[in-house]
Design a protein around this motif. Structure first.
Motif, PDB file in Angstrom:
ATOM      1  N   ILE A  15      -2.220   7.873  -2.622  1.00  0.00           N
ATOM      2  CA  ILE A  15      -2.639   6.745  -3.466  1.00  0.00           C
ATOM      3  C   ILE A  15      -3.167   5.574  -2.636  1.00  0.00           C
ATOM      4  O   ILE A  15      -3.621   4.570  -3.201  1.00  0.00           O
ATOM      5  CB  ILE A  15      -1.484   6.235  -4.372  1.00  0.00           C
ATOM      6  CG1 ILE A  15      -0.282   5.764  -3.530  1.00  0.00           C
ATOM      7  CG2 ILE A  15      -1.071   7.298  -5.385  1.00  0.00           C
ATOM      8  CD1 ILE A  15       0.789   5.022  -4.333  1.00  0.00           C
ATOM      9  N   ILE A  76       0.378   6.446   4.337  1.00  0.00           N
ATOM     10  CA  ILE A  76      -0.151   7.689   4.912  1.00  0.00           C
ATOM     11  C   ILE A  76       0.788   8.860   4.621  1.00  0.00           C
ATOM     12  O   ILE A  76       1.942   8.667   4.249  1.00  0.00           O
ATOM     13  CB  ILE A  76      -0.374   7.591   6.448  1.00  0.00           C
ATOM     14  CG1 ILE A  76       0.810   6.908   7.126  1.00  0.00           C
ATOM     15  CG2 ILE A  76      -1.659   6.890   6.767  1.00  0.00           C
ATOM     16  CD1 ILE A  76       1.759   7.794   7.750  1.00  0.00           C
ATOM     17  N   GLY A  77       0.265  10.052   4.821  1.00  0.00           N
ATOM     18  CA  GLY A  77       1.094  11.259   4.728  1.00  0.00           C
ATOM     19  C   GLY A  77       0.809  12.068   3.479  1.00  0.00           C
ATOM     20  O   GLY A  77       0.195  11.593   2.526  1.00  0.00           O
ATOM     21  N   LEU A  94       1.323   6.222  12.472  1.00  0.00           N
ATOM     22  CA  LEU A  94       1.770   4.904  12.023  1.00  0.00           C
ATOM     23  C   LEU A  94       2.756   4.288  13.025  1.00  0.00           C
ATOM     24  O   LEU A  94       2.650   3.108  13.378  1.00  0.00           O
ATOM     25  CB  LEU A  94       2.418   5.013  10.634  1.00  0.00           C
ATOM     26  CG  LEU A  94       2.970   3.715  10.047  1.00  0.00           C
ATOM     27  CD1 LEU A  94       1.910   2.630   9.985  1.00  0.00           C
ATOM     28  CD2 LEU A  94       3.558   3.958   8.655  1.00  0.00           C
ATOM     29  N   HIS A 277       6.606   1.498  -0.244  1.00  0.00           N
ATOM     30  CA  HIS A 277       6.609   2.896  -0.694  1.00  0.00           C
ATOM     31  C   HIS A 277       5.628   3.743   0.124  1.00  0.00           C
ATOM     32  O   HIS A 277       4.860   3.213   0.938  1.00  0.00           O
ATOM     33  CB  HIS A 277       6.272   2.981  -2.181  1.00  0.00           C
ATOM     34  CG  HIS A 277       4.927   2.415  -2.530  1.00  0.00           C
ATOM     35  ND1 HIS A 277       3.743   3.028  -2.178  1.00  0.00           N
ATOM     36  CD2 HIS A 277       4.569   1.281  -3.193  1.00  0.00           C
ATOM     37  CE1 HIS A 277       2.726   2.316  -2.628  1.00  0.00           C
ATOM     38  NE2 HIS A 277       3.199   1.242  -3.234  1.00  0.00           N
ATOM     39  N   PRO A 281       1.899  11.462  -3.038  1.00  0.00           N
ATOM     40  CA  PRO A 281       0.896  12.521  -3.255  1.00  0.00           C
ATOM     41  C   PRO A 281       0.984  13.141  -4.651  1.00  0.00           C
ATOM     42  O   PRO A 281      -0.019  13.634  -5.162  1.00  0.00           O
ATOM     43  CB  PRO A 281       1.228  13.568  -2.174  1.00  0.00           C
ATOM     44  CG  PRO A 281       2.409  13.089  -1.434  1.00  0.00           C
ATOM     45  CD  PRO A 281       2.785  11.730  -1.895  1.00  0.00           C
ATOM     46  N   ALA A 289      -1.350   4.899 -10.151  1.00  0.00           N
ATOM     47  CA  ALA A 289      -0.448   4.263  -9.168  1.00  0.00           C
ATOM     48  C   ALA A 289      -0.300   2.780  -9.478  1.00  0.00           C
ATOM     49  O   ALA A 289      -1.197   2.146 -10.028  1.00  0.00           O
ATOM     50  CB  ALA A 289      -1.004   4.451  -7.771  1.00  0.00           C
ATOM     51  N   ASN A 290       0.843   2.241  -9.090  1.00  0.00           N
ATOM     52  CA  ASN A 290       1.097   0.808  -9.252  1.00  0.00           C
ATOM     53  C   ASN A 290       0.584   0.080  -8.003  1.00  0.00           C
ATOM     54  O   ASN A 290       1.108   0.280  -6.913  1.00  0.00           O
ATOM     55  CB  ASN A 290       2.603   0.592  -9.405  1.00  0.00           C
ATOM     56  CG  ASN A 290       2.939  -0.838  -9.765  1.00  0.00           C
ATOM     57  OD1 ASN A 290       2.100  -1.724  -9.630  1.00  0.00           O
ATOM     58  ND2 ASN A 290       4.149  -1.060 -10.229  1.00  0.00           N
TER      59      ASN A 290
HETATM   60  P1  NAD Z   1       6.835   7.878  -1.935  1.00  0.00           P
HETATM   61  O1  NAD Z   1       7.242   6.450  -1.846  1.00  0.00           O
HETATM   62  O2  NAD Z   1       5.433   8.198  -1.588  1.00  0.00           O
HETATM   63  O3  NAD Z   1       7.088   8.407  -3.431  1.00  0.00           O
HETATM   64  C1  NAD Z   1       8.383   8.442  -4.037  1.00  0.00           C
HETATM   65  C2  NAD Z   1       8.205   8.439  -5.575  1.00  0.00           C
HETATM   66  O4  NAD Z   1       7.786   7.134  -5.989  1.00  0.00           O
HETATM   67  C3  NAD Z   1       7.140   9.427  -6.066  1.00  0.00           C
HETATM   68  O5  NAD Z   1       7.538   9.983  -7.285  1.00  0.00           O
HETATM   69  C4  NAD Z   1       5.916   8.546  -6.272  1.00  0.00           C
HETATM   70  O6  NAD Z   1       5.048   9.024  -7.264  1.00  0.00           O
HETATM   71  C5  NAD Z   1       6.531   7.217  -6.664  1.00  0.00           C
HETATM   72  N1  NAD Z   1       5.722   6.080  -6.209  1.00  0.00           N
HETATM   73  C6  NAD Z   1       5.647   5.582  -4.941  1.00  0.00           C
HETATM   74  N2  NAD Z   1       4.792   4.557  -4.901  1.00  0.00           N
HETATM   75  C7  NAD Z   1       4.312   4.401  -6.141  1.00  0.00           C
HETATM   76  C8  NAD Z   1       3.377   3.502  -6.729  1.00  0.00           C
HETATM   77  N3  NAD Z   1       2.756   2.552  -6.020  1.00  0.00           N
HETATM   78  N4  NAD Z   1       3.091   3.639  -8.036  1.00  0.00           N
HETATM   79  C9  NAD Z   1       3.712   4.568  -8.789  1.00  0.00           C
HETATM   80  N5  NAD Z   1       4.616   5.443  -8.299  1.00  0.00           N
HETATM   81  C10 NAD Z   1       4.902   5.358  -6.980  1.00  0.00           C
HETATM   82  O7  NAD Z   1       7.849   8.701  -1.020  1.00  0.00           O
HETATM   83  P2  NAD Z   1       7.876  10.265  -0.662  1.00  0.00           P
HETATM   84  O8  NAD Z   1       7.512  11.062  -1.865  1.00  0.00           O
HETATM   85  O9  NAD Z   1       9.165  10.468  -0.003  1.00  0.00           O
HETATM   86  O10 NAD Z   1       6.748  10.452   0.450  1.00  0.00           O
HETATM   87  C11 NAD Z   1       5.425  10.913   0.173  1.00  0.00           C
HETATM   88  C12 NAD Z   1       4.603  10.834   1.453  1.00  0.00           C
HETATM   89  O11 NAD Z   1       4.513   9.457   1.872  1.00  0.00           O
HETATM   90  C13 NAD Z   1       5.227  11.598   2.618  1.00  0.00           C
HETATM   91  O12 NAD Z   1       4.197  12.233   3.327  1.00  0.00           O
HETATM   92  C14 NAD Z   1       5.855  10.503   3.460  1.00  0.00           C
HETATM   93  O13 NAD Z   1       5.942  10.858   4.816  1.00  0.00           O
HETATM   94  C15 NAD Z   1       4.900   9.372   3.241  1.00  0.00           C
HETATM   95  N6  NAD Z   1       5.460   8.032   3.457  1.00  0.00           N
HETATM   96  C16 NAD Z   1       4.633   7.127   4.026  1.00  0.00           C
HETATM   97  C17 NAD Z   1       5.059   5.821   4.218  1.00  0.00           C
HETATM   98  C18 NAD Z   1       4.092   4.839   4.807  1.00  0.00           C
HETATM   99  O14 NAD Z   1       2.914   5.134   4.870  1.00  0.00           O
HETATM  100  N7  NAD Z   1       4.544   3.677   5.231  1.00  0.00           N
HETATM  101  C19 NAD Z   1       6.348   5.426   3.812  1.00  0.00           C
HETATM  102  C20 NAD Z   1       7.173   6.392   3.191  1.00  0.00           C
HETATM  103  C21 NAD Z   1       6.714   7.690   3.021  1.00  0.00           C
END
Ligand code: NAD
Length: 357
Positions: A15, A76-77, A94, A277, A281, A289-290
């Motif tokens: 997102i 990322i990720g 990162l 967050h 994906p 997305a929010n």
């Molecule tokens: P995540 O925070 O991406 O998502 C967790 C849950 O929250 C999911 O159901 C997602 O749909 C929801 N969510 C998160 N942000 C949202 C938003 N802005 N709007 C609506 N819903 C939202 O955590 P995860 O699923 O554990 O990780 C997914 C990927 O992100 C992995 O590859 C992880 O390594 C990566 N990651 C990256 C960072 C970063 O870039 N700083 C931090 C954490 C995780």
């Protein structure tokens, strides 16, 4: 003509591009309203960088982010890159970027919006009005201290801080307090740890340069308890790496809606501003997305990096208004939604509030 700034933009994966586009939309709105200029330069990081260049942190990104005023980052990720070797994965990019940028202070606000008070697992009376900034030291303490060793029957780490490391993080905390309610609570374990005794001594010294700021000290075990018992007592909390790691996560859960919380890694010349967050994906590309956490990160960038306080206030007020008016993206739709909107709609509504206010 007002000032002009150059921002580095890292959209990232999942997102990331959707939410960062809305933060840019809102930044453009405040720039027009308050008479300054922002130009943007995009850099690659994470999965997007791997696809394009074969590595998660290309040299152009390292060079580029050092030449801008601040960096706004999405996330990322994603599963596409999960099977790569650890050093080639998006997350390594990162971590390496933060190291390259030399950011030693992690700022993690915990804000409870009135309209989403039921999202918290704590009683409304306890969390209503909570607005805390946790300032965590990020590059020292027990996570980095030497010596360290893992052996079969005995393993150890070292918690070490120098006077200089403590003074610079304390200064960040006091500077932030000056832009807030002018209260700093320094959290340590000085009743047991020598490193905390030094921490306390140096924080006291730095406090002398900020006579307007009220300084208190708290042991970390008590701080954990007080965060849950009466979180409103805190304004700025400053603490070391491991204590901050734990307390900032606990503090962010006070709001119950982590999708709204921003963060920053700063302290060096250029700071990195990002939502707490990940790249979500599971909902990427659906437009649902929010973007609020990223928009709030842009507000932090304006406040703490560019000193554009009015513009930062305008964004924070517009976020409060959008929530008060009942607009919700899908993730927070369960909490008193009057209208469920897309990522782009949410960005546009916030930008319009700013332009018209
Ligand atoms: P995540 O925070 O991406 O998502 C967790 C849950 O929250 C999911 O159901 C997602 O749909 C929801 N969510 C998160 N942000 C949202 C938003 N802005 N709007 C609506 N819903 C939202 O955590 P995860 O699923 O554990 O990780 C997914 C990927 O992100 C992995 O590859 C992880 O390594 C990566 N990651 C990256 C960072 C970063 O870039 N700083 C931090 C954490 C995780």
């Amino acid at each position: 003509m007002g000032k002009s700034y150059k921002l580095g933009i890292i959209k990232g994966d999942g997102i990331g591009p959707e939410i960062v586009d809305e933060a840019i939309n809102v930044l453009d709105a405040v720039a027009t309203k308050f008479g300054f200029e922002i130009s943007y330069e995009e850099f690659l990081l994470g999965g997007a960088a791997i696809d394009e260049t074969g590595v998660p942190l290309p040299q152009e990104t390292i060079n580029g982010v050092k030449k801008v005023d601040a960096v706004l980052f999405g996330a990322i990720g994603g599963p596409k890159w999960d099977n790569l070797e650890r050093h080639l994965r998006p997350e390594s990019g990162l971590l390496a970027l933060r190291k390259e940028m030399g950011t030693f202070a992690n700022l993690r606000p915990a804000i409870v919006y009135d309209e989403l008070i039921n999202a918290s697992t704590l009683k409304p009376d306890v969390v209503r009005g909570v607005d805390i900034m946790v300032v965590r030291e990020l590059t020292g303490g027990i996570y980095f201290g030497q010596p360290r060793e893992y052996a079969q029957d005995r393993a150890y780490n070292t918690m070490v801080y120098t006077r200089e490391e403590i003074a610079r993080i304390a200064k960040v905390a006091f500077d932030i307090a000056m832009k807030r309610d002018k209260r700093v609570c320094s959290v340590d374990k000085a009743n047991v740890l020598e490193v905390s005794q030094l921490w306390r001594e140096v924080v006291e010294e730095v406090a002398k340069d900020y006579p307007e700021v009220e300084l208190s000290h708290m042991y970390v075990d008590n701080a954990a308890m007080q965060l849950i018992r009466e979180p409103k007592q805190f304004d700025v909390i400053v603490t070391g790496n491991i204590f901050g790691d734990i307390l900032s996560d606990a503090a962010s859960m006070l709001s119950g809606s982590i999708g709204l919380l921003p963060s920053a890694s700063t302290g060096s010349k250029v700071g990195l501003y990002e939502p707490i967050h990940g790249s979500a994906p599971d909902i990427a590309g659906q437009g649902i997305a929010n973007p609020i956490a990223t928009i709030a990160s842009a507000a932090m960038l304006l406040r703490y990096e560019l000193d554009e306080t009015e513009a930062a206030d305008a964004i924070d007020n517009a976020i409060k208004k959008v929530l008060a008016d009942g607009y919700r993206t899908g993730d927070i739709a369960a909490f008193d939604a009057k209208e469920v909107v897309s990522c782009t709609e949410m960005g546009n509504i916030i930008a319009n509030y700013i332009s018209k206010s």
